[in-house]
Scaffold this active site. Structure first.
Site, PDB file in Angstrom:
ATOM      1  N   ARG A  97       0.849  -1.182   0.000  1.00  0.00           N
ATOM      2  CA  ARG A  97       0.000   0.000   0.000  1.00  0.00           C
ATOM      3  C   ARG A  97       0.893   1.244   0.000  1.00  0.00           C
ATOM      4  O   ARG A  97       1.953   1.276   0.631  1.00  0.00           O
ATOM      5  CB  ARG A  97      -0.857  -0.016   1.270  1.00  0.00           C
ATOM      6  CG  ARG A  97      -1.848   1.110   1.403  1.00  0.00           C
ATOM      7  CD  ARG A  97      -2.952   1.032   0.386  1.00  0.00           C
ATOM      8  NE  ARG A  97      -4.109   1.830   0.769  1.00  0.00           N
ATOM      9  CZ  ARG A  97      -5.073   2.125  -0.100  1.00  0.00           C
ATOM     10  NH1 ARG A  97      -5.017   1.733  -1.361  1.00  0.00           N
ATOM     11  NH2 ARG A  97      -6.125   2.833   0.304  1.00  0.00           N
ATOM     12  N   THR A 370      -9.619   0.005 -10.047  1.00  0.00           N
ATOM     13  CA  THR A 370      -8.673  -0.884  -9.390  1.00  0.00           C
ATOM     14  C   THR A 370      -8.721  -2.126 -10.248  1.00  0.00           C
ATOM     15  O   THR A 370      -9.609  -2.265 -11.077  1.00  0.00           O
ATOM     16  CB  THR A 370      -9.193  -1.174  -7.966  1.00  0.00           C
ATOM     17  OG1 THR A 370      -9.168   0.029  -7.226  1.00  0.00           O
ATOM     18  CG2 THR A 370      -8.383  -2.220  -7.230  1.00  0.00           C
ATOM     19  N   THR A 388      -3.911  -0.874  -7.460  1.00  0.00           N
ATOM     20  CA  THR A 388      -4.734   0.259  -7.880  1.00  0.00           C
ATOM     21  C   THR A 388      -3.947   1.559  -7.978  1.00  0.00           C
ATOM     22  O   THR A 388      -2.878   1.699  -7.367  1.00  0.00           O
ATOM     23  CB  THR A 388      -5.886   0.463  -6.857  1.00  0.00           C
ATOM     24  OG1 THR A 388      -6.772   1.488  -7.305  1.00  0.00           O
ATOM     25  CG2 THR A 388      -5.376   0.864  -5.482  1.00  0.00           C
ATOM     26  N   ASP A 412      -7.788   8.357  -0.041  1.00  0.00           N
ATOM     27  CA  ASP A 412      -8.382   7.311   0.804  1.00  0.00           C
ATOM     28  C   ASP A 412      -8.225   7.591   2.299  1.00  0.00           C
ATOM     29  O   ASP A 412      -8.739   6.853   3.132  1.00  0.00           O
ATOM     30  CB  ASP A 412      -7.767   5.938   0.474  1.00  0.00           C
ATOM     31  CG  ASP A 412      -8.453   5.277  -0.720  1.00  0.00           C
ATOM     32  OD1 ASP A 412      -9.428   5.860  -1.237  1.00  0.00           O
ATOM     33  OD2 ASP A 412      -8.019   4.187  -1.136  1.00  0.00           O
ATOM     34  N   SER A 442     -10.000  -0.784   0.801  1.00  0.00           N
ATOM     35  CA  SER A 442     -11.047  -1.812   0.786  1.00  0.00           C
ATOM     36  C   SER A 442     -10.625  -3.018  -0.046  1.00  0.00           C
ATOM     37  O   SER A 442     -11.417  -3.935  -0.243  1.00  0.00           O
ATOM     38  CB  SER A 442     -12.335  -1.253   0.186  1.00  0.00           C
ATOM     39  OG  SER A 442     -12.811  -0.204   0.967  1.00  0.00           O
ATOM     40  N   GLY A 462     -13.714  -1.911  -7.238  1.00  0.00           N
ATOM     41  CA  GLY A 462     -15.051  -1.415  -6.918  1.00  0.00           C
ATOM     42  C   GLY A 462     -15.123  -0.609  -5.635  1.00  0.00           C
ATOM     43  O   GLY A 462     -16.194  -0.508  -5.036  1.00  0.00           O
ATOM     44  N   GLY A 463     -13.979  -0.054  -5.196  1.00  0.00           N
ATOM     45  CA  GLY A 463     -14.008   0.761  -3.982  1.00  0.00           C
ATOM     46  C   GLY A 463     -14.550  -0.040  -2.829  1.00  0.00           C
ATOM     47  O   GLY A 463     -14.202  -1.204  -2.631  1.00  0.00           O
TER      48      GLY A 463
HETATM   49  O1  DON Z   1      -7.775   0.901  -1.873  1.00  0.00           O
HETATM   50  C1  DON Z   1      -8.962   1.180  -2.011  1.00  0.00           C
HETATM   51  O2  DON Z   1      -9.834   0.706  -1.313  1.00  0.00           O
HETATM   52  C2  DON Z   1      -9.392   2.096  -3.120  1.00  0.00           C
HETATM   53  N1  DON Z   1      -8.331   2.970  -3.496  1.00  0.00           N
HETATM   54  C3  DON Z   1      -9.881   1.264  -4.244  1.00  0.00           C
HETATM   55  C4  DON Z   1     -10.526   2.066  -5.311  1.00  0.00           C
HETATM   56  C5  DON Z   1     -11.286   1.183  -6.208  1.00  0.00           C
HETATM   57  O3  DON Z   1     -11.405   0.015  -6.030  1.00  0.00           O
HETATM   58  C6  DON Z   1     -11.980   1.741  -7.333  1.00  0.00           C
HETATM   59  N2  DON Z   1     -12.369   0.649  -8.222  1.00  0.00           N
HETATM   60  N3  DON Z   1     -13.167   0.425  -8.968  1.00  0.00           N
END
Ligand code: DON
Length: 563
Positions: A97, A370, A388, A412, A442, A462-463
């Site tokens: 990360r 992502t 991502t 984030d 996430s 998908g956040g």
């Molecule tokens: O790490 C995370 O949770 C976010 N940066 C992820 C963002 C994300 O999955 C968007 N995707 N479709």
């Protein structure tokens, strides 16, 4: 009469199968790679054929996708790699990360700040993460894993319809205007628009990858590439914070996954700074208390219990989770006892309003791109990798001379400590900014094993919906015993505590009209427009004789390759 009924059912089934989108699948005995990018999956399989293991293939796929899938494949971002070794060694999570630069401060952002800037870039983790995974588990020489990506960047590759559409959308987006290097690097060959089959050539990126091939992760974090990143921070408004020292100090970490046993299966998810593992395990531990299989996959009872489980688990997530190197996370969140207690608070007949559970901690929005891929090799070693740039194409800052995009992952973090509003800003302390701290994620690359052998590899973009997509795939396979293609196709459900509304992919599908009606009657606010959740490129391992079923999700794009 009986014949007529049977015939009617058969026709109805045929119509619904034809109407439903079918995922592309592969069945293989030796190895499978499933990702959003066809060249990415093919490179992974070619590395397996050269004698590489699942980690080697994952590293090569990730680096290739930094070339072939610029919306989310990256070297300028970060992620989580879950590894299930084949030799009885325990599963691990490589945490790569991004971190806040050393000059970052708690209140460096105001709520109106842009999501596309140099200031929003976190110190990238991908290259160190891939190198750490390779150093601990890889078999083939590092250089061999970088070579295919270099060739694709130098010689170009044919863009598919999905990428062409995505590039056109983002090149024409007003917010891209100030980012001249983005527009130069991703300009279509005819100067107008990308078409399927056009070649994207990235010579600067090829040079950067050549340095990474020659010097390992140091080729990115020290020397000329690190200097290019630091210099990029000074362009535009000149407010980027990353220094060459921040880059030199970045460390990927090998961590113990979050684990539970669900219906006799070991389930592993990523630990903090991802919220994925804890939230998934909390939900599975709660669901264990109900026999959903008996109630049926599409019964109102099952889906009501799922929404209520999600609601409660996402509240715990908002309240407590952040980077565990900086904040203390309550240990009870993953115990069966606590899950049983939470499950008992569910009213079987009606929705519990979220506000009743906790007065007010709304959630901030998360980005849009992502990507997740899954790998299994001939020994049964498995990798679930999600990485991502946060938003599609991240900050939209391309490092001049380096040819790669930088993330906008600082988004984030909770930007305004103590400030929470109805529009979804969250100010809880656990995820506020500190230098060197990792922002809460996430991402939820997930491994499911039985008796030490891998059964399922999954994960998704998908956040915040990521965790519920992983939950859906795990439940469809383990609880409802669906074949993987069906488990991937099945409509997905999402509730994240606040906003207090459920999103369901089946809302506009006539076959689920009655279910939606019943859930609404129970007090759930259901979406009424078409909705798509995630992109879960997954692998199922069928035992005796062992066969791998790779399934590419159809929701964005994808390709399952195997041999
Ligand atoms: O790490 C995370 O949770 C976010 N940066 C992820 C963002 C994300 O999955 C968007 N995707 N479709």
């Amino acid at each position: 009469m009986r014949h007529v009924t049977r015939f009617t059912i058969a026709v109805a089934l045929l119509i619904s199968t034809v109407a439903a989108k079918q995922p592309q699948t592969v069945e293989a005995r030796k190895g499978v790679v499933v990702s959003v990018s066809e060249p990415g999956s093919k490179v992974g399989v070619s590395i397996l054929k050269q004698g590489g293991n699942a980690v080697d293939a994952a590293v090569a796929t990730a680096l290739t996708m930094a070339v072939t899938y610029p919306p989310a494949g990256n070297i300028g971002g970060g992620g989580f790699m879950m590894i299930h070794p084949a030799n009885g060694r325990p599963p691990v999570c490589i945490d790569y990360r991004e971190v806040a630069p050393s000059a970052a401060t708690r209140t460096m952002f105001s709520l109106t700040d842009s999501r596309h800037s140099r200031k929003i870039v976190g110190v990238p983790g991908t290259v160190r993460g891939l190198a750490l995974a390779h150093q601990k588990y890889g078999k083939l020489p590092w250089k061999q894993l970088v070579t295919p990506a270099i060739a694709m960047a130098r010689d170009g590759f044919a863009v598919d319809a999905h990428l062409a559409q995505s590039l056109n959308k983002f090149l024409n987006d007003k917010k891209t205007e100030p980012f001249t290097e983005f527009r130069r690097v991703f300009a279509p060959p005819d100067g107008k628009a990308w078409h399927k089959g056009d070649r994207l050539v990235q010579p600067d990126l090829a040079k950067t990858l050549t340095k990474i091939a020659a010097h390992g992760a140091d080729g990115f974090y020290t020397g000329s590439v690190a200097k290019l990143i630091a210099a990029e921070m000074k362009r535009g408004k000149g407010n980027g914070l990353i220094t060459t020292k921040d880059l030199a100090n970045y460390r990927a970490k090998s961590r113990k996954p979050i684990h539970t046993i669900f219906r006799g299966h070991d389930v592993y998810g990523p630990p903090p700074p991802s919220s994925g593992g804890i939230t998934l395990v909390l939900m599975l531990n709660m669901i264990e208390k109900f026999n959903l299989r008996e109630k049926g996959r599409w019964s109102a009872e099952t889906n009501h219990l799922l929404i209520e489980t999600m609601r409660r688990a996402y509240l715990e997530r908002a309240r407590h989770l952040g980077d565990a190197d900086f904040v203390k996370i309550p240990a009870h969140l993953t115990t069966k006892k606590y899950a049983a207690k939470l499950a008992k608070t569910i009213n079987r007949d009606k929705a519990t309003p979220s506000k009743q559970l906790a007065p007010d901690i709304p959630l901030a929005a998360e980005g849009t791109s992502t990507t997740h891929f899954s790998v299994v090799d001939s020994d049964g070693m498995a990798v679930a990798n999600t990485y991502t740039l946060e938003n599609s194409y991240g900050s939209r800052v391309v490092v001049q001379g380096g040819g790669f995009l930088l993330n906008n992952e600082m988004g984030d973090f909770n930007w305004k400590p103590g400030y929470t509003d109805r529009r979804g800003r969250i100010g809880t302390e656990a995820n506020t900014i500190q230098p060197g701290k990792r922002m809460l994620s996430s991402q939820c690359p997930t491994l499911v094993a039985k008796n030490g052998r891998i059964v399922l590899v999954t994960g998704s973009p998908g956040g915040r919906t990521i965790i519920n997509t992983a939950l859906s795939v795990v439940l469809n396979v383990v609880e409802f015993e669906m074949p993987l293609p069906q488990a991937i196709t099945a409509p997905r459900l999402h509730h994240q505590w606040l906003p207090d509304a459920a999103r369901f992919e089946g809302t506009t599908d006539a076959r689920h009209a009655e279910l939606v009606k019943q859930l609404t009657r129970m007090g759930h606010a259901m979406n009424n427009a078409s909705y798509s959740q995630g992109d879960a490129h997954s692998i199922y391992v069928s035992p005796n004789p062992r066969r791998y079923i790779g399934v590419a999700d159809f929701r964005r794009s994808g390709f399952a390759a195997g041999y």
